[in-house]
Design an enzyme around this catalytic site. Structure first.
Site, short mmCIF file in Angstrom:
data_model
loop_
_atom_site.label_atom_id
_atom_site.label_comp_id
_atom_site.label_asym_id
_atom_site.label_seq_id
_atom_site.Cartn_x
_atom_site.Cartn_y
_atom_site.Cartn_z
N CYS A 187 11.30 -37.97 -13.49
CA CYS A 187 10.04 -38.63 -13.82
C CYS A 187 9.16 -38.86 -12.59
CB CYS A 187 10.28 -39.93 -14.56
SG CYS A 187 11.18 -41.15 -13.60
N LYS B 121 0.83 -1.21 0.00
CA LYS B 121 0.00 0.00 0.00
C LYS B 121 0.87 1.26 0.00
CE LYS B 121 -3.63 -0.21 2.46
NZ LYS B 121 -4.94 -0.11 3.09
N GLY C 52 -7.98 -7.48 5.12
CA GLY C 52 -8.76 -7.51 6.36
C GLY C 52 -8.08 -8.21 7.52
N GLY D 79 13.93 -40.24 -9.90
CA GLY D 79 12.65 -40.74 -9.39
C GLY D 79 12.41 -40.07 -8.05
N ARG E 160 -3.07 3.08 8.72
CA ARG E 160 -3.44 1.83 8.03
C ARG E 160 -2.27 0.89 7.92
NH1 ARG E 160 -7.91 2.61 4.32
NH2 ARG E 160 -8.57 4.78 4.32
N MET F 148 -5.21 -7.32 9.11
CA MET F 148 -4.57 -6.44 10.11
C MET F 148 -5.41 -5.18 10.32
SD MET F 148 -0.59 -7.01 9.24
CE MET F 148 -0.88 -6.63 7.54
C1 PEP Z 1 9.74 -42.31 -8.42
O1 PEP Z 1 10.04 -43.00 -7.46
O2 PEP Z 1 9.84 -41.09 -8.45
C2 PEP Z 1 9.21 -42.94 -9.64
C3 PEP Z 1 8.97 -42.23 -10.72
O3 PEP Z 1 8.93 -44.26 -9.57
P1 PEP Z 1 7.60 -44.85 -8.88
O4 PEP Z 1 6.72 -43.72 -8.56
O5 PEP Z 1 7.01 -45.77 -9.89
O6 PEP Z 1 8.17 -45.55 -7.70
#
Ligand code: PEP
Ligand code: MG
Length: 880
Positions: free
Chosen positions: A832, A22, A100, A766, A91, A102
């Site tokens: 992944c 503000k 709202g 993973g 303010r 404070m």
């Molecule tokens: C992971 O462990 O991130 C993965 C992609 O394999 P999963 O989820 O199949 O164990």
């Protein structure tokens, strides 16, 4: 000593850290020459010092006094001066908007004398003066002195006795002032402070202290606003919207925050002050009507709104007051908007020449895109909420509740829409999940089986709705309040909010998904905006985007959504259904011959699976992961089987007995840390070889196929070497080239990445398992079990299974990336785990130098957008 106080003429919009949103924007508007009532801002630094020391920091009072004197000089009157008072508002204003949460106190400087001076100033308007005075006591009493606001409201209601506030006269308000003063005396044991300077100091302290009020603390936690920022305080000379019908107060947007359409959007309330608009004391009028009431103020406001939009190059929201025909600007900021409006506005601003496409891409988020991609419940429809769980996979689904996969498949085949309701799902529920519109579970977190699989399929899922008692045996669940939902009863689930509703809530489809599915852009403004922004994000990003998919249908959808390959094809889903029998044969195999026969029966099926996926991906890379889960996941449940064998007694079949023995033998206390992944490949001879052969032959059969073979759960290079050697032989024999790489999902793999890279042609992180094993958190249990407590305590602001934990898991990723690439320059790196589709985690992946992210098909557009945003955000500082 730091400078604690800034006049509005001294700041600017970039000083939000110090002056709060503000204060920074009031300074910006002042410097733009807009009509802002003069004033000054006390910094967040002063607040932090106050909160740390419990008192105003040394020198602050003197600095405030200096600025106040300057303000008094400029205004030609002193604070609370009896015959001609200057009044101020005090303010709050933090860096991030906390609406709202404070405190604010208006009309500071009024007392029994200056109230008369105020009336004189206002041309003898006694009513206005006494109304302003009672407002001060009311706000001050509640916010500074901690008196229950109900006491004041009650007194006002009794006085009104059914009349509108516009019907109250000066004498009414004068009487109310006396009543309010009595309330203050009764509640605090002291008189209302008459000294204007004391009023101001107390108000400043109260605003500082309100940073730590419980509701503000809660709000910050929810909105992930850091707790240590503190608030600034804005002291602003008062202007009055409540001094007659030629005055008023209003709020406005420079365009519609719901749709992005340009135009005038706002509300105005005549003869009213500040909070009255939002408090709803009377019905407001649409802003357009101000034009008829006060043309000059309206025209000026329109000019200012245009100026602000051009200056901020974005939608702004505004608070203003008209005091006897004179317009004053009290606040502006870049306004919040819906997801659809965000895309539309970004592109409109490009077309207006205010921003370029790079900036347009940074103005929208993957979360907003995700919101646009899911069907939604019609916001205006009636709904009866019966429970709330975790918003595991967004969307809106309606159907008859069913409590088993068989029933889901049966009813779906008969053309019914169903919601699969389970306590938790397991791989056996896959067919039911595919058949259902949505999935609801009462147990499990966002990485539970139900959540991961549903997200992968783009299917709506609410999981961990713990208020529900699900009984598959009785085919019903109960919800709080005695609600019983039996099989066939219709329910609606909202995977974006986690809500569960009784009955059918109407749903609207997403045109954005139709566009990603290949429908022409057409003349839908929203779709056209999404198209332009996505095209630009694609041209800006460095990260490739792949998908996690394990069947041809998902693979094809992923490609339509823009995936550049498959980053994770989990093969375990290919071992379910009818094939479960073949896996049982493998587990029960007695001797090499039986085992080889069982594997030989699986091989052509696997070959066909892979060939289909290679065909769907048409020459794009496909990373096939060899079997990962423990074998007992494919066998019957131990308890059920024991009961079956016990009941059958002597009549139990030899097969069942052997199966029971196998289930017992394979039982593990910690299956996630047991015989799975590469360990399985090393312990069950021929299993991985069969899969590699199936991949090689499928690749040979599909022209242009690009297979990559990925080994799960590797912790030591020796494990990988064993598998790799065997795979190399099979590939050479088939005359097929395929990269062999590994997942990095065990902390030891990350820490020995330099060695592992000698044997791996690529790494794929993973991060589901890596998070599980880095934190020691069971990914199937902890989210539902205690994460809400951890979030409350601030152990983390978001589940590390959702957003990659940069400090721990992220550190392991960086170590592995660096050491891996040092050992093998050019080593391909991807991710992944579920994090591959999470916006913040994608930014991390860009920064850490990964080559691609892989996520469920429905997240692919989100990942493309966020990868583009990450590249633009890092432009210039990219170290790779
Ligand atoms: C992971 O462990 O991130 C993965 C992609 O394999 P999963 O989820 O199949 O164990
Ligand atoms: Mg894993």
């Amino acid at each position: 000593m730091p400078k604690y106080v800034y006049d509005f003429t001294e700041g600017n919009k970039d000083l939000k850290d110090l002056l709060g949103g503000k204060g920074a924007n009031l300074a910006e508007m002042t410097n733009l020459g807009l009509p802002v009532p003069p004033g000054f801002t006390i910094t967040t630094e002063a607040c932090r010092s106050f909160l740390a020391g419990g008192a105003l920091p040394d020198g602050l009072e003197e600095e405030i006094a200096l600025h106040l004197t300057a303000l008094e000089k400029r205004m030609g009157r002193r604070l609370g001066q009896a015959d001609d008072p200057l009044l101020v508002s005090v303010r709050s204003g933090a860096k991030f908007s906390m609406p709202g949460m404070m405190e604010t106190v208006l009309n500071i400087g009024l007392n029994d004398e200056s109230v008369r001076g105020l009336a004189k100033q206002a041309g003898g308007n006694e009513r206005f003066a006494w109304d302003s005075y009672r407002r001060l006591i009311q706000m001050f009493g509640r916010t500074v002195q901690g008196i229950d606001g109900e006491l004041f409201d009650g007194a006002l209601e009794r006085l009104k006795a059914g009349r509108s506030d516009l019907d109250l006269q000066a004498e009414d308000f004068q009487r109310l002032v006396e009543t309010y003063k009595e309330i203050v005396r009764a509640e605090t044991g002291e008189d209302f402070p008459a000294d204007p300077y004391r009023q101001m100091r107390m108000a400043v302290e109260a605003v500082f202290a309100s940073w730590n009020a419980p509701r503000a603390v809660l709000y910050r936690r929810q909105e992930r606003i850091p707790a240590d920022l503190g608030t600034a305080v804005n002291v602003c000379s008062m202007v009055f919207g409540n001094c007659g019908m030629d005055s008023g107060t209003g709020v406005a947007f420079t365009r519609d925050p719901g749709s992005g359409q340009q135009g005038v959007y706002g509300d105005y309330l005549q003869n009213a002050q500040g909070e009255d608009v939002v408090a709803g004391i009377r019905n407001t009028m649409p802003l357009q009507e101000l034009e008829a009431i006060d043309r000059d103020s309206y025209d000026e406001l329109m000019r200012i709104m245009e100026k602000l939009e051009n200056h901020y190059r974005d939608l702004c929201d505004i608070e203003f007051t008209v005091e006897r025909g004179k317009l004053w600007m009290l606040q502006t900021r870049v306004g919040k908007r819906t997801a659809a409006a965000a895309f539309r506005i970004a592109v409109q601003l490009v077309d207006q020449g205010l921003i370029d496409l790079d900036e347009a891409v940074t103005r929208v988020t993957g979360d907003q895109l995700a919101q646009l991609m899911f069907p939604r419940f019609d916001g205006g429809a009636d709904r009866k909420r019966i429970a709330r769980g975790m918003n595991a996979s967004p969307g809106a689904a309606v159907g008859k509740a069913v409590f088993s996969s068989e029933r889901a498949v049966e009813l779906a085949a008969a053309g019914e829409a169903v919601i699969l309701v389970r306590r938790e799902t397991n791989p056996d529920d896959l067919s039911g999940m595919i058949a259902a519109q949505g999935v609801l579970t009462s147990r499990g977190g966002k990485t539970s089986h139900a959540a991961v699989v549903a997200r992968g399929m783009g299917k709506t899922c609410v999981c961990g709705a713990e208020e529900l008692e699900v009984s598959a045996a009785e085919r019903r669940f109960t919800a709080p309040g005695g609600v019983v939902v039996a099989e066939g009863d219709v329910i609606s689930i909202d995977g974006s909010s986690g809500e569960v509703f009784l009955g059918e809530v109407p749903v609207v489809a997403s045109p954005v998904v139709e566009y990603f599915e290949g429908a022409p852009v057409g003349d839908d403004e929203l779709v056209a905006a999404v198209h332009r922004i996505m095209s630009h994000a694609d041209s800006a990003r460095r990260l490739a985007v792949r998908a996690n998919a394990d069947n041809a249908e998902d693979a094809a959808r992923a490609r339509r959504f823009g995936a550049q390959g498959i980053g994770l094809c989990r093969t375990e889903h290919m071992f379910l259904g009818d094939r479960r029998q073949l896996v049982e044969d493998l587990v029960l195999a007695d001797g090499d011959g039986e085992r080889e026969r069982a594997l030989a029966a699986l091989e052509p099926l696997q070959r066909a699976d892979f060939a289909e996926i290679f065909r769907a991906m048409d020459g794009l890379p496909v990373t096939v992961r060899l079997l990962d889960p423990p074998l007992h996941e494919f066998l019957p449940d131990y308890t059920e089987l024991s009961v079956k064998v016990a009941l059958a007694g002597d009549r139990a079949s030899g097969k069942d007995r052997r199966l029971l023995a196998a289930v017992k033998r394979l039982h593990e206390q910690n299956p996630m840390l047991g015989l799975r992944g590469v360990r399985l490949g090393l312990v069950v001879p021929g299993l991985f070889a069969m899969q590699v052969r199936a991949i090689a032959e499928a690749a040979r059969a599909v022209p242009g196929a690009r297979a990559e073979i990925m080994i799960p759960l590797v912790g030591a290079v020796q494990e990988l070497e064993c598998v790799r050697e065997e795979a190399a032989g099979i590939l050479a024999e088939a005359g097929v080239e395929a990269a062999v790489g590994t997942m990095i999902e065990v902390p030891r793999a990350a820490l020995t990445a330099g060695q592992i890279a000698e044997a791996a042609e690529f790494f794929s992180f993973g991060t589901n398992d890596l998070t599980q094993m880095t934190w020691g958190f069971s990914r199937d249990d902890v989210e539902a079990a205690f994460f809400s407590r951890y979030l409350d305590l601030g152990v983390f602001g978001v589940s590390p299974f959702e957003t990659l934990d940069r400090g721990g898991v992220g550190r392991l990723v960086r170590i592995a990336a660096e050491e891996g690439r040092r050992a093998r320059p050019g080593l391909k790196l991807g991710i992944c785990g579920e994090h591959g589709g999470d916006p913040d985690s994608i930014h991390f992946c860009h920064e850490a130098g990964l080559d691609y992210v892989s996520c469920s098909p429905f997240r692919v557009p989100v990942a493309r957008l966020e990868a583009g945003r990450a590249a633009l955000a890092c432009a210039g500082s990219d170290t790779r």
